[in-house]
Design a protein around this motif. Structure first.
Motif, PDB file in Angstrom:
ATOM      1  N   VAL A  84      14.255 -43.924 -52.895  1.00  0.00           N
ATOM      2  CA  VAL A  84      13.238 -44.942 -53.160  1.00  0.00           C
ATOM      3  C   VAL A  84      11.879 -44.504 -52.632  1.00  0.00           C
ATOM      4  N   LEU A  85      11.849 -43.922 -51.444  1.00  0.00           N
ATOM      5  CA  LEU A  85      10.581 -43.436 -50.890  1.00  0.00           C
ATOM      6  C   LEU A  85       9.984 -42.331 -51.752  1.00  0.00           C
ATOM      7  N   ARG A  86      10.825 -41.422 -52.201  1.00  0.00           N
ATOM      8  CA  ARG A  86      10.335 -40.335 -53.063  1.00  0.00           C
ATOM      9  C   ARG A  86       9.872 -40.884 -54.410  1.00  0.00           C
ATOM     10  N   GLY A  87      10.606 -41.890 -54.903  1.00  0.00           N
ATOM     11  CA  GLY A  87      10.220 -42.496 -56.168  1.00  0.00           C
ATOM     12  C   GLY A  87       8.872 -43.190 -56.074  1.00  0.00           C
ATOM     13  N   ARG A  88       8.624 -43.869 -54.955  1.00  0.00           N
ATOM     14  CA  ARG A  88       7.338 -44.527 -54.755  1.00  0.00           C
ATOM     15  C   ARG A  88       6.202 -43.508 -54.686  1.00  0.00           C
ATOM     16  N   ALA A  89       6.489 -42.359 -54.054  1.00  0.00           N
ATOM     17  CA  ALA A  89       5.472 -41.310 -53.971  1.00  0.00           C
ATOM     18  C   ALA A  89       5.147 -40.766 -55.364  1.00  0.00           C
ATOM     19  N   ASP A  90       6.181 -40.573 -56.171  1.00  0.00           N
ATOM     20  CA  ASP A  90       5.955 -40.092 -57.543  1.00  0.00           C
ATOM     21  C   ASP A  90       5.193 -41.123 -58.350  1.00  0.00           C
ATOM     22  N   TYR A  91       5.535 -42.385 -58.151  1.00  0.00           N
ATOM     23  CA  TYR A  91       4.916 -43.437 -58.939  1.00  0.00           C
ATOM     24  C   TYR A  91       3.425 -43.588 -58.633  1.00  0.00           C
ATOM     25  N   ALA A  92       3.024 -43.149 -57.433  1.00  0.00           N
ATOM     26  CA  ALA A  92       1.610 -43.209 -57.067  1.00  0.00           C
ATOM     27  C   ALA A  92       0.777 -42.234 -57.883  1.00  0.00           C
ATOM     28  N   ASN A  93       1.450 -41.274 -58.527  1.00  0.00           N
ATOM     29  CA  ASN A  93       0.758 -40.301 -59.389  1.00  0.00           C
ATOM     30  C   ASN A  93       0.740 -40.856 -60.809  1.00  0.00           C
ATOM     31  N   PRO A  94      -0.417 -41.261 -61.350  1.00  0.00           N
ATOM     32  CA  PRO A  94      -0.483 -41.969 -62.640  1.00  0.00           C
ATOM     33  C   PRO A  94      -0.311 -41.070 -63.862  1.00  0.00           C
ATOM     34  N   THR A  95       0.870 -40.468 -63.979  1.00  0.00           N
ATOM     35  CA  THR A  95       1.178 -39.663 -65.175  1.00  0.00           C
ATOM     36  C   THR A  95       2.542 -40.080 -65.688  1.00  0.00           C
ATOM     37  N   ARG A  96       2.794 -39.802 -66.969  1.00  0.00           N
ATOM     38  CA  ARG A  96       4.089 -40.151 -67.544  1.00  0.00           C
ATOM     39  C   ARG A  96       5.213 -39.367 -66.887  1.00  0.00           C
ATOM     40  N   ALA A  97       4.966 -38.091 -66.596  1.00  0.00           N
ATOM     41  CA  ALA A  97       6.000 -37.264 -65.965  1.00  0.00           C
ATOM     42  C   ALA A  97       6.389 -37.834 -64.600  1.00  0.00           C
ATOM     43  N   ALA A  98       5.379 -38.262 -63.824  1.00  0.00           N
ATOM     44  CA  ALA A  98       5.652 -38.829 -62.509  1.00  0.00           C
ATOM     45  C   ALA A  98       6.406 -40.152 -62.641  1.00  0.00           C
ATOM     46  N   ASN A  99       6.041 -40.936 -63.657  1.00  0.00           N
ATOM     47  CA  ASN A  99       6.736 -42.202 -63.890  1.00  0.00           C
ATOM     48  C   ASN A  99       8.200 -41.961 -64.241  1.00  0.00           C
ATOM     49  N   ASP A 100       8.449 -40.963 -65.080  1.00  0.00           N
ATOM     50  CA  ASP A 100       9.826 -40.639 -65.462  1.00  0.00           C
ATOM     51  C   ASP A 100      10.632 -40.180 -64.252  1.00  0.00           C
ATOM     52  N   GLU A 101       9.994 -39.374 -63.396  1.00  0.00           N
ATOM     53  CA  GLU A 101      10.679 -38.886 -62.205  1.00  0.00           C
ATOM     54  C   GLU A 101      10.990 -40.042 -61.250  1.00  0.00           C
ATOM     55  N   ALA A 102      10.037 -40.954 -61.102  1.00  0.00           N
ATOM     56  CA  ALA A 102      10.249 -42.108 -60.230  1.00  0.00           C
ATOM     57  C   ALA A 102      11.395 -42.965 -60.753  1.00  0.00           C
ATOM     58  N   ARG A 103      11.429 -43.156 -62.064  1.00  0.00           N
ATOM     59  CA  ARG A 103      12.488 -43.966 -62.660  1.00  0.00           C
ATOM     60  C   ARG A 103      13.861 -43.342 -62.394  1.00  0.00           C
ATOM     61  N   GLU A 104      13.939 -42.029 -62.487  1.00  0.00           N
ATOM     62  CA  GLU A 104      15.212 -41.345 -62.249  1.00  0.00           C
ATOM     63  C   GLU A 104      15.637 -41.486 -60.784  1.00  0.00           C
ATOM     64  N   LEU A 105      14.674 -41.387 -59.868  1.00  0.00           N
ATOM     65  CA  LEU A 105      14.989 -41.509 -58.439  1.00  0.00           C
ATOM     66  C   LEU A 105      15.440 -42.923 -58.084  1.00  0.00           C
ATOM     67  N   PHE A 106      14.785 -43.910 -58.642  1.00  0.00           N
ATOM     68  CA  PHE A 106      15.189 -45.293 -58.384  1.00  0.00           C
ATOM     69  C   PHE A 106      16.599 -45.553 -58.917  1.00  0.00           C
ATOM     70  N   GLN A 107      16.910 -44.989 -60.069  1.00  0.00           N
ATOM     71  CA  GLN A 107      18.244 -45.158 -60.636  1.00  0.00           C
ATOM     72  C   GLN A 107      19.301 -44.485 -59.761  1.00  0.00           C
ATOM     73  N   ARG A 108      18.972 -43.328 -59.208  1.00  0.00           N
ATOM     74  CA  ARG A 108      19.900 -42.648 -58.304  1.00  0.00           C
ATOM     75  C   ARG A 108      20.174 -43.516 -57.071  1.00  0.00           C
ATOM     76  N   ALA A 109      19.122 -44.148 -56.574  1.00  0.00           N
ATOM     77  CA  ALA A 109      19.295 -45.020 -55.406  1.00  0.00           C
ATOM     78  C   ALA A 109      20.236 -46.174 -55.730  1.00  0.00           C
ATOM     79  N   ILE A 110      20.093 -46.741 -56.922  1.00  0.00           N
ATOM     80  CA  ILE A 110      20.962 -47.842 -57.346  1.00  0.00           C
ATOM     81  C   ILE A 110      22.400 -47.373 -57.501  1.00  0.00           C
ATOM     82  N   ASP A 111      22.573 -46.159 -58.031  1.00  0.00           N
ATOM     83  CA  ASP A 111      23.919 -45.606 -58.189  1.00  0.00           C
ATOM     84  C   ASP A 111      24.615 -45.456 -56.836  1.00  0.00           C
TER      85      ASP A 111
END
Length: 254
Positions: free
Chosen positions: A196-223
């Motif tokens: 979640v912390l890494r996902g938040r850091a990625d999400y702070a970068n306003p690009t689609r690639a960073a958003n996709d990476e953040a989404r994947e990290l958040f999903q891993r945390a949920i898993d």
């Protein structure tokens, strides 16, 4: 877009309110009784917010006006009991505190509830002032309060109207409080927390690639921790931003 809607629903913490209406004879059966029966299952009881409505105090000069304060209290108890996400103390349990000066903490401990609804009623002639408040039992802190002034032309109409207004406001406040309380609950899985912390850091970068990476990290945390509310909330936010921004702009999540 379907993922975005799902994410928004997760983040918003939608609470389904099930009101008990008198069913027509043709609808009475196992299909109707089953959801009500499941509310008593221990796992479901633990999910419901425990609350008690204490006897409203009669502040009128006439002790004979107790019927009004007691009637409104009983109506509030019955109305709150219709919300499937609330676990409401019975009238017999709540009314043991009538006329007693007991601390909210003691009431909460005795009734095993987290929140208390109480208030007072003052009648002068045909004018009635009703004060209602919602407090946290453990601390005694007031979380919400309201004052209602009305004319007592039709006692039953006034009683019904005040009950609806108090219950509606209290139920909405309780839902928000519980949603916020759950979202503050941390995970015990350190790896999920790191994701979640890494996902938040990625999400702070306003690009689609960073958003996709953040989404994947958040999903891993949920898993790793299916009960990690912060991860669900964060996932809902990235889905929402991806949908409304179309890859152009992403807000920084604090």
């Amino acid at each position: 877009m379907g993922g975005a809607v799902a994410g928004i629903s997760i983040a918003a913490g939608i609470v389904v309110v099930m009101l008990d209406r008198s069913p027509q004879p043709s609808t009475v059966g196992a299909a109707v009784a089953a959801p009500v029966a499941t509310l008593a299952v221990p796992a479901r009881l633990a999910e419901r917010t425990p609350v008690a409505a204490l006897p409203f105090k009669n502040l009128s000069a006439d002790p004979g006006q107790d019927f009004l304060s007691d009637g409104i209290t009983e109506d509030i108890i019955n109305a709150l009991g219709r919300f499937s996400n609330l676990l409401v103390a019975a009238k017999a349990a709540s009314f043991q505190f009538k006329g007693r000066n007991v601390s909210p903490e003691e009431v909460g401990r005795t009734l095993d509830v987290r929140y208390l609804v109480d208030g007072s009623i003052r009648r002068i002639g045909d004018q009635v002032r009703i004060t209602a408040e919602l407090s946290e039992a453990a601390t005694g802190f007031q979380l919400w309060s309201e004052v209602y002034n009305t004319e007592l032309k039709d006692i039953f109409s006034v009683q019904d109207d005040i009950t609806r207004r108090i219950v509606g406001a209290a139920a909405v406040k309780l839902t928000r409080l519980e949603r916020d309380r759950v979202l503050r609950k941390p995970t015990t899985n350190l790896v999920a927390y790191e994701y979640v912390l890494r996902g938040r850091a990625d999400y702070a970068n306003p690009t689609r690639a960073a958003n996709d990476e953040a989404r994947e990290l958040f999903q891993r945390a949920i898993d790793l921790d299916p009960n990690y509310a912060a991860a669900y909330a964060a996932l809902g936010v990235v889905h929402y931003e991806a949908a409304v921004s179309g890859g152009r702009n992403f807000l920084v999540m604090r």
